[in-house]
Design a protein around this motif. Structure first.
Motif, mmCIF file in Angstrom:
data_model
loop_
_atom_site.group_PDB
_atom_site.id
_atom_site.type_symbol
_atom_site.label_atom_id
_atom_site.label_comp_id
_atom_site.label_asym_id
_atom_site.label_seq_id
_atom_site.Cartn_x
_atom_site.Cartn_y
_atom_site.Cartn_z
ATOM 1 N N PRO A 269 0.810 -1.227 0.000
ATOM 2 C CA PRO A 269 0.000 0.000 0.000
ATOM 3 C C PRO A 269 0.840 1.273 0.000
ATOM 4 C CG PRO A 269 -0.857 -1.587 1.590
ATOM 5 C CD PRO A 269 0.447 -2.134 1.108
ATOM 6 N N ASN A 270 1.982 1.247 0.685
ATOM 7 C CA ASN A 270 2.819 2.447 0.749
ATOM 8 C C ASN A 270 3.279 2.895 -0.627
ATOM 9 O OD1 ASN A 270 2.606 2.515 3.509
ATOM 10 N ND2 ASN A 270 4.547 1.492 3.890
ATOM 11 N N ALA A 271 3.525 1.949 -1.523
ATOM 12 C CA ALA A 271 3.979 2.299 -2.865
ATOM 13 C C ALA A 271 2.950 3.177 -3.573
ATOM 14 C CB ALA A 271 4.244 1.030 -3.678
ATOM 15 N N HIS A 272 1.674 2.875 -3.396
ATOM 16 C CA HIS A 272 0.609 3.664 -4.021
ATOM 17 C C HIS A 272 0.431 5.008 -3.308
ATOM 18 C CE1 HIS A 272 -0.501 0.136 -6.402
ATOM 19 N NE2 HIS A 272 -0.288 -0.550 -5.295
ATOM 20 N N VAL A 273 0.668 5.025 -2.011
ATOM 21 C CA VAL A 273 0.606 6.293 -1.275
ATOM 22 C C VAL A 273 1.709 7.228 -1.757
ATOM 23 C CG1 VAL A 273 0.833 7.380 0.997
ATOM 24 C CG2 VAL A 273 -0.443 5.239 0.761
ATOM 25 N N TYR A 274 2.925 6.717 -1.946
ATOM 26 C CA TYR A 274 4.041 7.545 -2.420
ATOM 27 C C TYR A 274 3.743 8.116 -3.802
ATOM 28 C CZ TYR A 274 6.482 4.978 1.281
ATOM 29 O OH TYR A 274 6.854 4.409 2.478
ATOM 30 N N LEU A 275 3.192 7.269 -4.666
ATOM 31 C CA LEU A 275 2.857 7.744 -6.019
ATOM 32 C C LEU A 275 1.775 8.813 -5.963
ATOM 33 C CD1 LEU A 275 3.096 7.577 -9.075
ATOM 34 C CD2 LEU A 275 1.539 5.613 -9.040
ATOM 35 N N TYR A 276 0.759 8.598 -5.138
ATOM 36 C CA TYR A 276 -0.322 9.580 -5.022
ATOM 37 C C TYR A 276 0.202 10.911 -4.478
ATOM 38 C CZ TYR A 276 -4.383 12.017 -3.178
ATOM 39 O OH TYR A 276 -5.309 12.978 -2.902
ATOM 40 N N ARG A 277 1.003 10.856 -3.424
ATOM 41 C CA ARG A 277 1.511 12.091 -2.829
ATOM 42 C C ARG A 277 2.357 12.875 -3.823
ATOM 43 N NH1 ARG A 277 -1.914 13.090 1.149
ATOM 44 N NH2 ARG A 277 -1.817 11.602 2.886
ATOM 45 N N TYR A 278 3.143 12.156 -4.616
ATOM 46 C CA TYR A 278 3.977 12.855 -5.598
ATOM 47 C C TYR A 278 3.104 13.501 -6.669
ATOM 48 C CZ TYR A 278 7.294 13.836 -9.286
ATOM 49 O OH TYR A 278 8.020 14.478 -10.258
ATOM 50 N N LEU A 279 2.116 12.767 -7.197
ATOM 51 C CA LEU A 279 1.224 13.337 -8.212
ATOM 52 C C LEU A 279 0.450 14.523 -7.650
ATOM 53 C CD1 LEU A 279 -0.185 10.046 -9.795
ATOM 54 C CD2 LEU A 279 1.457 11.641 -10.820
ATOM 55 N N GLU A 280 0.083 14.439 -6.385
ATOM 56 C CA GLU A 280 -0.627 15.549 -5.745
ATOM 57 C C GLU A 280 0.260 16.780 -5.674
ATOM 58 O OE1 GLU A 280 -3.487 15.850 -1.821
ATOM 59 O OE2 GLU A 280 -1.484 14.996 -1.577
ATOM 60 N N VAL A 295 -6.599 1.612 -6.810
ATOM 61 C CA VAL A 295 -5.805 0.416 -6.493
ATOM 62 C C VAL A 295 -5.562 0.344 -4.988
ATOM 63 C CG1 VAL A 295 -3.658 -0.818 -6.950
ATOM 64 C CG2 VAL A 295 -4.709 0.565 -8.756
ATOM 65 N N LEU A 296 -5.270 1.502 -4.374
ATOM 66 C CA LEU A 296 -5.054 1.527 -2.921
ATOM 67 C C LEU A 296 -6.302 1.085 -2.178
ATOM 68 C CD1 LEU A 296 -3.268 2.243 -0.509
ATOM 69 C CD2 LEU A 296 -4.076 4.608 -0.697
ATOM 70 N N CYS A 297 -7.474 1.463 -2.696
ATOM 71 C CA CYS A 297 -8.735 1.081 -2.056
ATOM 72 C C CYS A 297 -8.910 -0.434 -2.049
ATOM 73 C CB CYS A 297 -9.895 1.747 -2.792
ATOM 74 S SG CYS A 297 -11.504 1.394 -2.080
ATOM 75 N N ALA A 298 -8.487 -1.077 -3.132
ATOM 76 C CA ALA A 298 -8.596 -2.540 -3.196
ATOM 77 C C ALA A 298 -7.669 -3.212 -2.195
ATOM 78 C CB ALA A 298 -8.275 -3.012 -4.610
ATOM 79 N N LEU A 299 -6.527 -2.568 -1.900
ATOM 80 C CA LEU A 299 -5.562 -3.143 -0.963
ATOM 81 C C LEU A 299 -5.931 -2.850 0.489
ATOM 82 C CD1 LEU A 299 -2.196 -2.275 -2.776
ATOM 83 C CD2 LEU A 299 -3.260 -4.528 -2.586
ATOM 84 N N VAL A 300 -6.285 -1.593 0.769
ATOM 85 C CA VAL A 300 -6.587 -1.177 2.153
ATOM 86 C C VAL A 300 -7.845 -0.304 2.138
ATOM 87 C CG1 VAL A 300 -5.654 -0.180 4.269
ATOM 88 C CG2 VAL A 300 -4.092 -1.093 2.560
ATOM 89 N N PRO A 301 -9.031 -0.903 2.199
ATOM 90 C CA PRO A 301 -10.266 -0.107 2.146
ATOM 91 C C PRO A 301 -10.438 0.843 3.321
ATOM 92 C CG PRO A 301 -10.737 -2.413 2.678
ATOM 93 C CD PRO A 301 -9.301 -2.348 2.286
ATOM 94 N N GLU A 304 -6.710 6.026 5.270
ATOM 95 C CA GLU A 304 -7.188 7.405 5.464
ATOM 96 C C GLU A 304 -7.388 8.146 4.144
ATOM 97 O OE1 GLU A 304 -2.693 9.177 6.313
ATOM 98 O OE2 GLU A 304 -4.251 9.280 7.842
ATOM 99 N N LEU A 305 -6.653 7.759 3.096
ATOM 100 C CA LEU A 305 -6.800 8.423 1.803
ATOM 101 C C LEU A 305 -8.121 8.071 1.122
ATOM 102 C CD1 LEU A 305 -3.229 8.297 0.219
ATOM 103 C CD2 LEU A 305 -4.480 10.292 1.049
ATOM 104 N N MET A 306 -8.862 7.117 1.662
ATOM 105 C CA MET A 306 -10.158 6.800 1.076
ATOM 106 C C MET A 306 -11.150 7.943 1.254
ATOM 107 S SD MET A 306 -9.650 4.036 -0.446
ATOM 108 C CE MET A 306 -7.977 4.651 -0.673
ATOM 109 N N LEU A 307 -10.950 8.770 2.250
ATOM 110 C CA LEU A 307 -11.776 9.981 2.373
ATOM 111 C C LEU A 307 -11.531 10.895 1.190
ATOM 112 C CD1 LEU A 307 -11.477 10.870 6.180
ATOM 113 C CD2 LEU A 307 -13.463 9.940 4.991
#
Length: 439
Positions: A269-280, A295-301, A304-307
């Motif tokens: 999940p952290n890999a997708h968080v890093y990508l999201y934060r960079y794109l943001e 993709v992150l939602c499928a891994l960790v529903p 906190e980023l689901m909000l």
């Protein structure tokens, strides 16, 4: 070391077998003396030196359990003679025992010094080749923790060039790990140089050149990690920070996408968080951000980023996305960690408000709640929850009870409100009763 004849129970046993329970507790390993060559059994039982070291180990263990660090250090000083026994030298487990217990004592001893750590690490490296690379890596960690960055890097450089016979698969993997940590130390030194340059009123060109050299040295090792399966979060973040500093954004995207989507890496999940934060940070489009969060939602529903994902879906104004947002927020609230989140409940209220523009909105909510109607009331809408929730949260949740659980008699209610005649002001029933009692 003298024989301790006052404790024959440490060695003797009526079955003729070794006291395995004592061996296990004192050595931390499961030894079976029946597996030892018979010609050495009697030597093991009768040897004065073996008896003394075994007794010493038991006493040292007792001191460790009661945090008597000075006493444990004195026993360890004697027990290290095990490394020098000429007739029956120490086995691998003995060496690792001295290494692990010795460093543990130093970690807690109030008078331990860096020289003490260096001595035990160097002595253990010289005692054999089995754990040489691992000991070198741990030695480097300790030096780094105490601010000796260059010394830590030197330890890894020495370990990098170390060879013993034909390299095994385990040695090969450990050497790779040492190279990557060496790159991480180059990154740490790069950060120090960057901090120095940022504070300088007139930056030194030589410092800038040193910083660039450290970046190149770190990149050589850190980029190699992307070729190996594994979870490499701190190394990836270090490499990305340096690339971002030098505005190599294409390489950053490539690295982060490979780390997030390449199947050779385990789901992370952290890999997708890093990508999201960079794109943001790069002000990417909502479509790109939602693609990552999907993709992150499928891994960790329950992440906190689901909000944020739900808010992005809500902004799109597409009815299918609003339905997705409803499902995501409800799934978050399935977890007890989100039960008292005002943000989550407010978002759920906003989603349902937007759904009400559709004629079949009740059916949509009922479909999502069908599998939850038997246990959601106990999770969210009891008298206990009403007593613990804040007034603001209670008001939001109470307004949703009839929508989420229609037809059920729930004991979760917010304070009833009435309107005072002639003023239009709302007062709670509790406040009005308090005012009457004062009269």
């Amino acid at each position: 070391m003298d024989d301790d004849k006052g404790e024959p129970g440490l060695l003797e046993d009526s079955d003729g077998e070794a006291d395995l329970s004592d061996d296990k507790s004192s050595k931390g390993e499961n030894y079976n003396l029946s597996a030892i060559n018979p010609q050495y059994k009697e030597t093991w039982r009768t040897s004065s030196f073996q008896h003394s070291t075994k007794t010493c180990l038991a006493l040292m263990r007792e001191a460790l359990l009661h945090h008597r660090w000075q006493e444990a250090a004195e026993y360890m000083a004697c027990y290290t003679q095990r490394l020098e026994e000429p007739k029956h030298g120490p086995v691998v487990q003995d060496k690792e025992l001295i290494w692990r217990i010795g460093t543990e004592i130093l970690h807690h001893h109030p008078n331990s010094k860096m020289e003490d750590y260096n001595n035990i690490y160097e002595r253990m490296k010289d005692s054999g080749f089995t754990n040489y690379l691992m000991i070198s890596l741990e030695h480097s960690f300790h030096l780094l923790q105490n601010g000796h960055i260059k010394d830590a890097k030197h330890q890894l450089s020495v370990a990098e060039s170390w060879r013993h016979g034909k390299k095994s698969a385990a040695q090969y993997k450990m050497t790779e790990l040492i190279l990557v940590y060496k790159g991480l130390l180059d990154y740490v030194m790069w950060c120090d140089k960057k901090s120095t340059l940022n504070r300088a009123e007139y930056p030194d060109r030589l410092d800038n050149q040193d910083m660039n050299n450290l970046f190149r040295a770190a990149s050589v090792h850190l980029k190699e990690i992307l070729k190996k399966p594994g979870v490499w979060d701190p190394f990836i973040l270090s490499y990305v920070e340096m690339l971002e500093y030098y505005d190599d954004h294409e390489e950053v995207i490539r690295v982060l996408k490979d780390y997030a989507y390449d199947n050779k890496f385990p789901p992370n999940p952290n890999a997708h968080v890093y990508l999201y934060r960079y794109l943001e940070r790069r002000n990417a489009s909502q479509e790109k951000l939602m693609k990552v969060l999907k993709v992150l939602c499928a891994l960790v529903p329950s992440h906190e980023l689901m909000l944020e994902y739900s808010r992005l879906l809500l902004k799109s104004d597409q009815i299918t996305n609003i339905h997705k947002a409803l499902g995501i927020v409800l799934e978050m609230l399935d977890f007890a960690s989100w039960r008292s989140s005002l943000d989550a409940w407010n978002l759920l209220k906003a989603i349902i408000k937007k759904l009400k523009s559709q004629s079949n909105w009740k059916d949509s909510v009922a479909e999502k709640m069908a599998a939850r109607k038997d246990w959601w009331p106990a999770l969210h809408f009891t008298r206990f929850h009403a007593s613990k929730d804040s007034e603001e949260l209670k008001e939001v949740k109470a307004s949703l009870t009839k929508v989420l659980c229609p037809g059920l008699m729930l004991q979760y209610t917010a304070g009833q409100t009435t309107t005072e005649e002639g003023t239009g002001k709302k007062t709670s029933k509790r406040k009005r009763m308090s005012s009457i009692s004062q009269l």
